[in-house]
Structure formats: structure tokens, C-alpha cells
Design a protein around this motif. Structure first.
Motif, mmCIF file in Angstrom:
data_model
loop_
_atom_site.group_PDB
_atom_site.id
_atom_site.type_symbol
_atom_site.label_atom_id
_atom_site.label_comp_id
_atom_site.label_asym_id
_atom_site.label_seq_id
_atom_site.Cartn_x
_atom_site.Cartn_y
_atom_site.Cartn_z
ATOM 1 N N UNK A 233 -3.869 -7.477 -6.694
ATOM 2 C CA UNK A 233 -2.132 -7.570 -6.861
ATOM 3 C C UNK A 233 -1.630 -6.339 -6.816
ATOM 4 N N UNK A 234 -2.412 -5.217 -7.091
ATOM 5 C CA UNK A 234 -1.893 -4.006 -6.585
ATOM 6 C C UNK A 234 -1.243 -3.920 -5.458
ATOM 7 N N UNK A 235 -1.743 -4.329 -4.350
ATOM 8 C CA UNK A 235 -1.125 -4.382 -3.041
ATOM 9 C C UNK A 235 0.252 -4.801 -2.729
ATOM 10 N N UNK A 236 0.710 -5.725 -3.894
ATOM 11 C CA UNK A 236 2.092 -6.205 -3.892
ATOM 12 C C UNK A 236 2.889 -5.258 -4.384
ATOM 13 N N UNK A 237 2.601 -3.839 -4.854
ATOM 14 C CA UNK A 237 3.360 -2.998 -5.420
ATOM 15 C C UNK A 237 4.137 -2.101 -4.310
ATOM 16 N N UNK A 238 5.336 -1.811 -4.530
ATOM 17 C CA UNK A 238 6.145 -0.982 -3.512
ATOM 18 C C UNK A 238 6.720 0.349 -4.383
ATOM 19 N N UNK A 239 5.947 1.299 -4.199
ATOM 20 C CA UNK A 239 6.304 2.620 -4.898
ATOM 21 C C UNK A 239 7.786 3.065 -4.730
ATOM 22 N N UNK A 240 8.325 2.539 -3.632
ATOM 23 C CA UNK A 240 9.585 3.121 -2.966
ATOM 24 C C UNK A 240 10.746 2.439 -3.806
ATOM 25 N N UNK A 241 10.526 1.140 -4.211
ATOM 26 C CA UNK A 241 11.548 0.542 -5.063
ATOM 27 C C UNK A 241 11.396 0.677 -6.463
ATOM 28 N N UNK A 242 10.375 1.426 -7.231
ATOM 29 C CA UNK A 242 10.390 1.289 -8.316
ATOM 30 C C UNK A 242 10.728 2.400 -8.823
ATOM 31 N N UNK A 243 11.183 2.400 -10.116
ATOM 32 C CA UNK A 243 11.626 3.786 -10.644
ATOM 33 C C UNK A 243 10.239 4.720 -10.875
ATOM 34 N N UNK A 244 10.480 6.070 -10.735
ATOM 35 C CA UNK A 244 9.401 7.206 -11.031
ATOM 36 C C UNK A 244 8.443 6.962 -12.433
ATOM 37 N N UNK A 245 7.210 6.531 -12.250
ATOM 38 C CA UNK A 245 6.359 6.463 -13.441
ATOM 39 C C UNK A 245 5.153 6.980 -12.991
ATOM 40 N N UNK A 246 3.961 6.578 -13.848
ATOM 41 C CA UNK A 246 2.919 7.059 -13.791
ATOM 42 C C UNK A 246 2.396 7.170 -12.351
ATOM 43 N N UNK A 247 2.644 5.629 -11.989
ATOM 44 C CA UNK A 247 1.887 5.246 -10.698
ATOM 45 C C UNK A 247 2.176 6.075 -9.463
ATOM 46 N N UNK A 248 3.559 6.779 -9.561
ATOM 47 C CA UNK A 248 3.923 7.731 -8.443
ATOM 48 C C UNK A 248 3.067 9.021 -8.504
ATOM 49 N N UNK A 249 2.921 9.454 -9.910
ATOM 50 C CA UNK A 249 1.831 10.713 -9.893
ATOM 51 C C UNK A 249 0.561 10.405 -9.371
ATOM 52 N N UNK A 250 0.251 9.177 -9.799
ATOM 53 C CA UNK A 250 -1.240 8.973 -9.274
ATOM 54 C C UNK A 250 -1.155 8.869 -7.827
ATOM 55 N N UNK A 251 -0.322 8.398 -7.226
ATOM 56 C CA UNK A 251 -0.291 8.498 -5.718
ATOM 57 C C UNK A 251 -0.380 9.724 -5.167
ATOM 58 N N UNK A 252 0.419 10.772 -5.812
ATOM 59 C CA UNK A 252 0.620 11.987 -5.104
ATOM 60 C C UNK A 252 -0.916 12.818 -5.536
ATOM 61 N N UNK A 253 -1.366 12.414 -6.709
ATOM 62 C CA UNK A 253 -2.944 12.878 -7.171
ATOM 63 C C UNK A 253 -3.944 12.240 -5.990
ATOM 64 N N UNK A 254 -3.679 10.909 -5.814
ATOM 65 C CA UNK A 254 -4.939 10.392 -5.032
ATOM 66 C C UNK A 254 -4.476 10.994 -3.788
#
Lengths: 822, 147
Positions: free
Chosen positions: B30-51
Motif C-alpha cells: 500500500x505504500x506504493x500508492x503514497x505520493x509525497x508531493x501531494x502530502x504535507x511535510x511529515x516524517x515520511x519526507x524526512x525518511x525519504x531524504x534519509x533513504x
């Protein structure tokens, strides 16, 4: 002088000195002088010491118990008022043991009348075993016979030691034994065994004296076996020779057969009577315990033989059991009733057989040791030993030990046992005398003559001639050892035993010839009738007289007298045949004759000394001393009287010995002896001196008989057939069973074990080792494969880490259920 | 569903060992259905940068032959991890207002920095020695310890 304490000391020392010599030679023999020459001196010194001590003992004895001319006065005197003092005379050997030190007063007692019990001292040196009333000990029993035997044995042994010190000189250096045939055909060489010879001789003297001094039958048996082993050593002295080792083994084995019977006799006595002592003893509590003699011939019967209480009880065991059951709660009453019934049972004859078995059992041992029929076959073969041994062991002393024991044990022998002994003696003397007629080996003639003379002694004892038998034992010892030493001298000179190669030796060996002639005259009993004679004249006459008296008393047993008389003629014939063939006539073999020479002085002196004794041993000295009278002092209580028997045979009577001195018997006996001996000598002279009759023609005429005699009555063959072959067959069977069955089973078991072990080993090697090896190999190959991963490339490692991590993540996300999923 | 994904306890509470090995072929799909660019900045964005940083670091470590490049890659990996710690630790980014001090992520990040400094010192020392011995810093030449 306190005789009861001095005599055991003197004789005990005389007995032990040869043992010391044996031990000394055993440990230091080869180092004694040059090649052990000193061994002869040590042994001779020991035996001379023994002789001196024995003579001292004899002097002591005679000073206390002078020998009077009461018994054989004028060769025909009555026996004295012998039977008067039996019951009243409380003097018995037990007194000596109890009081110990007052032999002198008793001696006076003894000489005053003819005492019932002979003077005898007994006691123990050392206790071997003691349990309850049973006791075995090393002790002494000393009477006139003991003292006389000591002097005789040590004297003859001394002569033979001196003689042997020269005779055995070949053994001083390396010996080449021509009679040993080696497989390669070469000659057999060995070191000399001079010390060994004297070592065995010393041990023998010790053992022989031990038999004589023994105070009980157990001790007799010990030394009996010791002389047996000495005999074995000495017969087998040249043990490399097959014949010598065979002869030694034969002598030993045949003697074991006799000793088996002796053991039965010992067990009968020990089991029923609980003692093997000859004389009475005192136990620790101070009570007198009766010995064999007083058990069988107690004072209450005036020393007439009866069945001892122990044997009656032994035989009545089932009746005693009934009585014990009857008095179940009251043992005292049972004992009393048994004691009450004892005389009744004795009257019924209970235990008589046991006494007979005891006597015959002991006699069995004597049959073996004294080479009597049917065990005499070992003695002629025993001549394989050196000649001094033949003279000492196999003629004068050891083989006479059997006769001595029968004489010593005489009070216990029942009349029936005595008659068996007489017949055994008669058969022996006849068979061996006939074999001696045709023997050509000078030592074998003497050996058969010895067997024959031992038969005489046994016969004499058997027909009631206690004195005659023992007297002949002593005189025979002198002249037979003389004869053997003379034959040794001849063999030493001629280097052959074959009389057919001798002849005419009297010119080159005058001393040997002369002394041997004396020996021959003594053995045939030559003498001027009723005047004087050689020693054999006296002893043989008394045997003949007793045999004649016996045959007159019991006409059914006439053959015993004719056996003696016929034997006397045969003896005369073969002895003079021997002398004539050896010394008279012309030399038959010039090679032998030329090399013959008179023996050295060390060998001639003993001959002369023994020859003198062979002549005078039978004489009565003016004071009344004679060997016969001295033996008579030791006559066992009650054996001088007439005794009736009839358990085995039809009833018969053993006559009292003193009756044989009466004129009607004695004169006939003397003339018989003289005429038969003269006839024998005459016949020998006809055949071998005057050559009127050709011996070869006689042999041809009687050829089956000659063959029969030459083959020694086929006794060896008979025994080989009867005993040796069956035993060999059985042992072969046993051996085959052992090899074929038992070994097979054991081999099978071993084979099975081996198979199981094989399987086990296979499992071990393949499965267990395989498992271990496979583990190791897997580890090894895994290590080899994994090694390839260790490339050393850092970047690659990082790739592994990354890929591994990714793989772990993938795996974890697949394996773990996540809340995301549901 | 979205809240639960964004919750800070996604790993701590959501993972449990179940009897079924494969409940879904790919539970994170289900994570694949997640679009970071349309979401407000949250933990997931930090995680993307970290990844991204982490991946760049790993790729750098894996591909650089120069030892210093590899060390740099390591720094990237560590700092990628640090961003994650910081992100998970921030109270602003945690929705549930859990009663914590809120400094544990920063503390661990400080430790990581400390360790990275120590590690860099040791690694540089090794590299220097390697250079002294081999006159190069090419780690492909460093295969003396291969099996």
C-alpha cells in the motif's frame, strides 16, 4: 651317662651331618677344590663323622645294655624263659618317655629277665602338626636295631664314599659319553659332575638314616620318599643316556605304585587309631597316649596281638550308631554301652580286616622299595647308575629299607599278612634267582641276586623269623655292597659289564678277585657246619631253619621251605658262575685283559674292610656279643610267641622263632644249606672251570627255558602289555581328544570371537569412523567453498552487506505478519 | 489507514510474529500508492531524504575504489540514519503527543556523530598506513587478507 638323652643327640647329629654336607655341596660344590674334588672330602668327612657318632652311640648302648649270649648260645640254645615276665612286667617304652632319664635302672631290669617290651627310647624333636589328639612330628625311636642299623649304614656308606672318590674320577674333567648316541653321529661331551654325585650321596645318607631313626610312620614315609628321589637322582646320574633316564623313571614310577598301597595303610592306621607313633607318647596334659605297638599288642593281652579298640569301633560303626540312637539324650550311657560291647565285638572279629589291610598296605610300600614280586622289575634296570650307587642304594641300604620297615612294623602285622609276605618273598626269590642264572651283565647278576636275597628276608619275616630276616638284612648289606664294589672294580678295569669278555682276571686283579671270592662265599652261606662260617652262613641258616619249622608246623605250606632251599642252590650256582666267568680260567677277550689292572688303593681298602666284615659279621664274640643278639634285644614285645592266623588262608600257625634253634630243626636246616650251596658251587665249577658240561649245550637243550629266563620271564613285556600299552593308549586317546575335540572347541570359540571382533571392527571403521570423517570432510569442503567468498575485495563485502540486508528485509517482510496487512 | 502508517509506532506496534508465513505477498504494497508531493511535510519526507542519503552512501561505498570515497560513503550512510532518528524524535512530527522528553532521537544522533568521528579517525589511520605500505589508496589492491 644319661642314655635316653644322649642317644637321640648322638644319632640325631649322625643323621643331620650328611644333610649339612648335602647343603654345603649343593651351594659350593663346584668351588670345592679343583673341579669340585673337595666335594668328595666334604661328603666323606660328613659320613665318617656320622660313623663315629653312631659308633659312640653303640658303645653307649652296649655299656648300658650289654648283649648277653642268652639267645643264640651255641647256635641252638633255647630262647630263655621268655614268656615268664609278660604280665607282671610293667616295664614298657612309655616309661622311658614319661620319666625320660632313668634308662639305667630299666636296663638292669631288662637284663635281669627277658623283658616283655624291648628297651626303646622315643620322643619328638619337632611337631609338624597338632590338632586335638592327632599329632604328627619329627621324632626318634631308638632301640638296639636302630643303633645297629646306624652303624651298618654309616660304615658301608663310609666305605662307598672312599671308594667312589676314586671310582668317579672321570667326572672331574669333561666327559665324553660313548653311550650317548647323538643324532649326527658325533660324540657327546659334557662337563664332569663329581660334586653332584656326592651331593646326592649325602642327601641319600641323610634320608636313609631318617627312615631308621624315625619315631612314627609319617616320618618314615617322608624319608621313604626322600630316598626314592635320591635313588632317582643317582640312577639317572648319566641322564643323557636314554637307558639311564628310563631306568630312573621306571624305578620312581614303580615305587609310586607301592607307595600308593602304603598310603592306604597309613590312612587305615591314622583313620582308625589316630596315631602313627611307634612308641607310647605323653601328651601335653601329661597323659600317656599309646602308640601303635602298645595298641596292637597291649599289656592286658600279655602282648599278644589283638584288634585295637579304634579299629573295632571303626568296623562297628553301624552298631555304634544304633546304640547312640537308643541313648539319644544320654551320651554318657551310650559311651558306656559301647565300651561294654567292645570285647564282644572284638570276639566276633570286627576290625580284623582293617588291621590286615593296614599291615598289607604298609607292606605294599615295602614291596615297591624292596623290589619284591610283582614290583621287582625296576631294580635290575637301576644298575644304570654308577656302581657305588648300586652298592649303597640298590643293594645294601635303600632296598633293605622295605625289609627294615616290615621288621619295625612287625608287631602290627597279622599272621595272615605275614603269610602273604612269606609267599611274596618266596616268589621273588625264586624268579629272580632263575633270571640271575643266565644274565651276562655282571651287575645284573648281582641285581637279581639282590632281589633274590631281599625275597629271602621277606620270606624269613613272613614265616615268623623276625630275627632271621633282619639278621640277614645286616649281613647281606655287608657282602652285597662288597660284591658290588668288586664288580665296580672289575668294570673300572675292563670298561665293560659283559662277563663273556672277562675271564682270568684273578692274575691281574688279585685283591679284587680275593675279596669277591669272600663275598661269594658269604652270600652262599659257606661255612664248616656247626663250627664256624661266613656271615651268610649264620643268617641263611636261621632263615632256612625258620622256613623248615614253618613248613613242618604247617605242612600245607611246604613249598616255602623248598623255595628257600632251591633258592640257596641257585644262589650258589649263579654267584660262582659269576666268579668263575670273571676271574677264573683263561682270558676270553685279550684286548680287555691286557688293559685290565688292579684298582687304586682308595678302591681296594674299602673292599678289604667290607670283606672282613662279610666274614665276621655273623660271629659271636667271646663276651657274648653278636649282631644277632643285639638285634634280638629289640625284638618287639610278644612277637617271640607262636601265633595262629586264618583270615585269608586256611588256619595255620606261625611258629615261635626260638623253636627253630632246636636241634631237630636246626641240624636239618644247616645240612640242607651246606649241601645245596655245595651242589650249586660244584655245578658251577663243572660248567665253567672243568668244562665237563658245556653251558652252551645246556642252554641249547633247554632252549625254550633259556629264552624264557634270558627274557626275564617276560615280565617287562607283560607289564608293557598289561599296563604301559593300555596307559599309552589311553593317554593317546586323551591326547587325541584334547587335540581333536577340546582344542577344536576352543579354536571354534576363538574363531567365533574373531568373527564378532571383525564385525565390530568393520562397524567401527566404516560407520563410526565414517561418520566422524564425513563430518570432518563436510566441514573441510564447506570451509573450502566459503573460502572463496573471502575475496578480500572490500567493495564486494559491502555489496554482500547491502544485499544481505535487503534480503533480510525482504525475508522479514515475508515471514512476519505485519499489522499493515490487516 | 493513513494515520496508522504515519504513526511513530508503526514498527513497534505493528509487527508481530504470526503463524501464517505469507499473509500477503508484499504487506508494504500500500505504500506504493503514497505520493509525497501531494502530502504535507511529515516524517515520511524526512525518511525519504534519509533513504536517499543512505542509498547514495551505500552506492558510494560499493562503487568507489578510492578508500577516501568509501569513507565518505560511510559518512553519508551514517547521516542518512541520523536524519531518520531526528525525524522520529521530533515532537512536531509525532502525532500522538506521547509523554516523553523528546530528546532520545537527538541523543542517539549525537552518539552516531561521535562514533562517526571516531570511526573516521581510525579509518583514516588505516588508510594512511595502507598508503604507506602500498603507495595507493585503491581498496581493490587491498586483498592481502582474502581467504
Amino acid at each position: 651317662m644319661e642314655l635316653p638323652s644322649v642317644l637321640p643327640t648322638l644319632l640325631g647329629l649322625a643323621w643331620l651331618v650328611p644333610l649339612a654336607s648335602f647343603v654345603a655341596i649343593l651351594f659350593a660344590g663346584p668351588r670345592m677344590g679343583h673341579h669340585g674334588r673337595g666335594a668328595a672330602r666334604v661328603a666323606t668327612a660328613a659320613i665318617v663323622t656320622s660313623l663315629v657318632l653312631s659308633l659312640a652311640a653303640m658303645v653307649g648302648w652296649l655299656s648300658q645294655h650289654p648283649v648277653r649270649n642268652a639267645v643264640h648260645g651255641g647256635h641252638a640254645a633255647a630262647h630263655g624263659s621268655a614268656d615268664g615276665g609278660h604280665g607282671s612286667d610293667a616295664h614298657s617304652s612309655s616309661d622311658h618317655v614319661a620319666s625320660g632319664h632313668d634308662g639305667g635302672s630299666h636296663a638292669a631290669d631288662h637284663d635281669a629277665g627277658h623283658a616283655a617290651s624291648p628297651v626303646a627310647y622315643s620322643g619328638d624333636w619337632y611337631t609338624l602338626y597338632e590338632g586335638g589328639r592327632l599329632k604328627l612330628s619329627i621324632g626318634w625311636y631308638i632301640d638296639a636295631l636302630t643303633v645297629l642299623m646306624f652303624v651298618m649304614i654309616t660304615f658301608i656308606a663310609t666305605c662307598i664314599h672312599i671308594y667312589a672318590s676314586d671310582y668317579m674320577h672321570d667326572e672331574l674333567h669333561d666327559v665324553e659319553d660313548h653311550e650317548v648316541h647323538l643324532a649326527g653321529g658325533g660324540h657327546f661331551h659334557r662337563p664332569g659332575r663329581y660334586p653332584r654325585f656326592f651331593q646326592a650321596l649325602s642327601l641319600f645318607c641323610f634320608s636313609m638314616l631318617g627312615i631308621v631313626i624315625a619315631g612314627n610312620l609319617a616320618m618314615v614315609f617322608i624319608f621313604w620318599e626322600l630316598v626314592g628321589i635320591c635313588s632317582w637322582f643317582l640312577i639317572g646320574f648319566y641322564y643323557e643316556r636314554k637307558s639311564a633316564s628310563n631306568a630312573a623313571n621306571k624305578a620312581f614310577i614303580v615305587n609310586r605304585i607301592g607307595d600308593f598301597g602304603m598310603l592306604i595303610g597309613l590312612m587305615a592306621l591314622w583313620g582308625a587309631l589316630g596315631t602313627l607313633n611307634f612308641a607310647d607318647t605323653t601328651d601335653r596334659a601329661g597323659d600317656s597316649q599309646p602308640g601303635l605297638f602298645s595298641l596292637v599288642r597291649p599289656t592286658v593281652t600279655e602282648h599278644a596281638q589283638w584288634v585295637p579298640d579304634g579299629m573295632v569301633k571303626f568296623a562297628a560303626a553301624d552298631r555304634i550308631a544304633v546304640i547312640v540312637r537308643k541313648h539319644a539324650g544320654d551320651p554318657r550311657a551310650a559311651v558306656d554301652e559301647v565300651e561294654e560291647q567292645l570285647d564282644t565285638w572284638r570276639g566276633e572279629g570286627l576290625g580284623r580286616w582293617l588291621l590286615l589291610v593296614a599291615g598289607l598296605g604298609i607292606f605294599c610300600g615295602c614291596v615297591g622299595k624292596s623290589a619284591q614280586f610283582p614290583l621287582f622289575v625296576w631294580l635290575p634296570d637301576a644298575m644304570e647308575g654308577p656302581t657305588p650307587v648300586s652298592a649303597l642304594v640298590h643293594s645294601a641300604t635303600m632296598v633293605a629299607a622295605g625289609v627294615y620297615l616290615v621288621g619295625r612294623f612287625y608287631p602290627v602285622l597279622t599272621p595272615d599278612a605275614l603269610l602273604v609276605i612269606a609267599y611274596v618273598g618266596a616268589i621273588t626269590l625264586f624268579i629272580s634267582a632263575t633270571i640271575a642264572l643266565v644274565a651276562n651283565d655282571i651287575k645284573r647278576v648281582l641285581a637279581y641276586s639282590t632281589v633274590s636275597q631281599l625275597g629271602y628276608m621277606m620270606l624269613a619275616l613272613g614265616v615268623g623269623g623276625w630275627l632271621a630276616g633282619l639278621f640277614h638284612l645286616v649281613t647281606h648289606a655287608f657282602f652285597k655292597s662288597l660284591l658290588f664294589l668288586c664288580s665296580g672294580s672289575v668294570i673300572h678295569a675292563c670298561h665293560t659289564n659283559d662277563m663273556r669278555k672277562m675271564g682270568g682276571l684273578r692274575r691281574v686283579m688279585p685283591w679284587t678277585a680275593g675279596t669277591m671270592l669272600v663275598g661269594c662265599l658269604a652270600i652262599i652261606g659257606a661255612g664248616v657246619p656247626f663250627v664256624i662260617g661266613t656271615s651268610g652262613y649264620y643268617s641263611k641258616d636261621s632263615i632256612l631253619a625258620q622256613a623248615l619249622l614253618f613248613s613242618r608246623t604247617n605242612p600245607a605250606h611246604w613249598i616255602l621251605f623248598y623255595a628257600v632251599a632251591g633258592g640257596a642252590m641257585l644262589t650258589a650256582f649263579y654267584m660262582f658262575r659269576l666268579w668263575f666267568m670273571t676271574f677264573a680260567g683263561e682270558p676270553r677277550d685279550h684286548h680287555v685283559h691286557e688293559h685290565a689292572h688292579e684298582s687304586p688303593p682308595a678302591m681296594v681298602y674299602p673292599l678289604v674292610a667290607l670283606a672282613v666284615l662279610a666274614v665276621i659279621a655273623g660271629w659271636t664274640l667271646p663276651g657274648g656279643f653278636s649282631i644277632a643278639n643285639m638285634i634280638e634285644q629289640a625284638r618287639p614285645a610278644g612277637t617271640g610267641a607262636e601265633e595262629a592266623g586264618g583270615l585269608l588262608f586256611n588256619s595255620f600257625t606261625i611258629p615261635a622263632e626260638h623253636e627253630s634253634h632246636e636241634g631237630s630243626v636246626h641240624v636239618v636246616a644247616t645240612w640242607t644249606a651246606f649241601l645245596t650251596a655245595a651242589a650249586g658251587v660244584f655245578l658251577a665249577a663243572l660248567m665253567y672251570v672243568w668244562k665237563v658240561i658245556s653251558p652252551s649245550m645246556v642252554a641249547a637243550v633247554f632252549s625254550p627255558l633259556t629264552a624264557f629266563l634270558v627274557n626275564r620271564w617276560y615280565f617287562d613285556e607283560l607289564y608293557a602289555f598289561l599296563f604301559v600299552k593300555p596307559i599309552l593308549a589311553v593317554s593317546r586317546l586323551a591326547s587325541d581328544t584334547d587335540k581333536g575335540v577340546i582344542d577344536k572347541i576352543i579354536d571354534g570359540i576363538a574363531w567365533g570371537a574373531r568373527q564378532v571382533a571383525g564385525i565390530d571392527s568393520w562397524i567401527d571403521r566404516n560407520l563410526i569412523d565414517g561418520l566422524v570423517n564425513a563430518t570432518a570432510a563436510t566441514t573441510w569442503s564447506a570451509g573450502l567453498e566459503l573460502r572463496k567468498l573471502q575475496t578480500g575485495h572490500l567493495r564486494q563485502y559491502i555489496m554482500f552487506i547491502v544485499l544481505g540486508t535487503v534480503a533480510l528485509f525482504v525475508l522479514a517482510s515475508m515471514l512476519f505478519r505485519s499489522t499493515l496487512a490487516g | 489507514m493513513g494515520e496508522s502508517i504515519l504513526s511513530g509506532t508503526v514498527f513497534a506496534a505493528g509487527i508481530s510474529v504470526g503463524p501464517a508465513i505469507l499473509p500477503g505477498i508484499f504487506p508494504l504494497a500500500p505504500l506504493l500508492a503514497f505520493n509525497p508531493f501531494t502530502e504535507p511535510v511529515g516524517v515520511i519526507h524526512y525518511m525519504i531524504v534519509g533513504a536517499v542519503m543512505f542509498t547514495a552512501g551505500v552506492v558510494c561505498m560499493a562503487l568507489k575504489r578510492n578508500a577516501l570515497g568509501v569513507l565518505m560513503g560511510i559518512e553519508l550512510v551514517l547521516n542518512g540514519a541520523n536524519i531518520n532518528f531526528i525525524a522520529f524524535s521530533s515532537p512536531y512530527l509525532r502525532g500522538d503527543g506521547a509523554p516523553t522528553l523528546g530528546l532520545d532521537g537527538q541523543l542517539i544522533a549525537l552518539f552516531v556523530i561521535l562514533l562517526a568521528a571516531a570511526e573516521a579517525a581510525v579509518a583514516l589511520a588505516i588508510t594512511l598506513n595502507f598508503y604507506n605500505n602500498h603507495a595507493t589508496v585503491d581498496i581493490d589492491r587491498a586483498d592481502d587478507l582474502k581467504g
